[in-house]
Design a protein around this motif. Structure first.
Motif, PDB file in Angstrom:
ATOM      1  N   TYR A  18       0.788  -1.236   0.000  1.00 15.64           N
ATOM      2  CA  TYR A  18       0.000   0.000   0.000  1.00 15.64           C
ATOM      3  C   TYR A  18       0.820   1.287   0.000  1.00 15.64           C
ATOM      4  CZ  TYR A  18      -3.770  -3.220   1.134  1.00 15.64           C
ATOM      5  OH  TYR A  18      -4.650  -4.257   1.115  1.00 15.64           O
ATOM      6  N   CYS A  19       2.109   1.224  -0.102  1.00 14.02           N
ATOM      7  CA  CYS A  19       2.905   2.457  -0.099  1.00 14.02           C
ATOM      8  C   CYS A  19       2.883   3.093  -1.490  1.00 14.02           C
ATOM      9  CB  CYS A  19       4.346   2.176   0.304  1.00 14.02           C
ATOM     10  SG  CYS A  19       5.345   3.681   0.276  1.00 14.02           S
ATOM     11  N   PRO A  20       2.502   4.370  -1.567  1.00 10.74           N
ATOM     12  CA  PRO A  20       2.455   5.040  -2.869  1.00 10.74           C
ATOM     13  C   PRO A  20       3.820   5.529  -3.340  1.00 10.74           C
ATOM     14  CG  PRO A  20       1.741   6.554  -1.160  1.00 10.74           C
ATOM     15  CD  PRO A  20       1.989   5.225  -0.487  1.00 10.74           C
ATOM     16  N   VAL A  21       4.813   5.511  -2.458  1.00  9.67           N
ATOM     17  CA  VAL A  21       6.142   6.008  -2.835  1.00  9.67           C
ATOM     18  C   VAL A  21       6.846   5.030  -3.773  1.00  9.67           C
ATOM     19  CG1 VAL A  21       8.415   6.692  -1.955  1.00  9.67           C
ATOM     20  CG2 VAL A  21       6.335   7.319  -0.697  1.00  9.67           C
ATOM     21  N   ALA A  22       6.718   3.742  -3.478  1.00  6.36           N
ATOM     22  CA  ALA A  22       7.306   2.683  -4.321  1.00  6.36           C
ATOM     23  C   ALA A  22       8.795   2.934  -4.562  1.00  6.36           C
ATOM     24  CB  ALA A  22       6.555   2.552  -5.635  1.00  6.36           C
TER      25      ALA A  22
END
Ligand code: SF4
Length: 98
Positions: A18-22
């Motif tokens: 779920y991290c949008p930074v990736a």
């Protein structure tokens, strides 16, 4: 990751759940694919002087397989390098880039 290293090692971006930074980079290791985090690159690469991408990727993969936290491991090795090389307190400590 520099353009030369990107062309040679980069496969795709990756992320924690779920991290949008990736921030992860799935890269080519000697054993196949490895999910490299930027913190690992800093700790096991920049802090210890390991600048060869293949060595860094393989070292990180090996550390993961052995159950080490790669960030803590890199910081610990860097501290040993500092104590051995700069302060002369720890004999036989690894060298920066070695
Ligand atoms: S390590 Fe990278 S992908 Fe994982 S939570 Fe942190 S910023 Fe996101």
């Amino acid at each position: 990751m520099g353009e030369g290293a990107k062309a040679r090692y980069f496969i795709k971006h990756g992320a924690c759940l779920y991290c949008p930074v990736a921030c992860h980079k799935v890269v080519r290791s000697s054993n196949g694919e490895y999910d490299l985090e930027y913190e690992t690159t800093m700790a096991l690469g920049g802090l210890t002087g390991v600048h060869d991408p293949q060595r860094l990727i393989d070292l990180a993969e090996l550390a993961d397989r052995l159950g080490f936290d790669t960030i803590s491991l890199g910081n610990t090795i860097a501290f040993l390098i500092y104590l051995g090389g700069e302060k002369g307190i720890v004999k036989g400590a690894p060298r920066w880039g070695g």
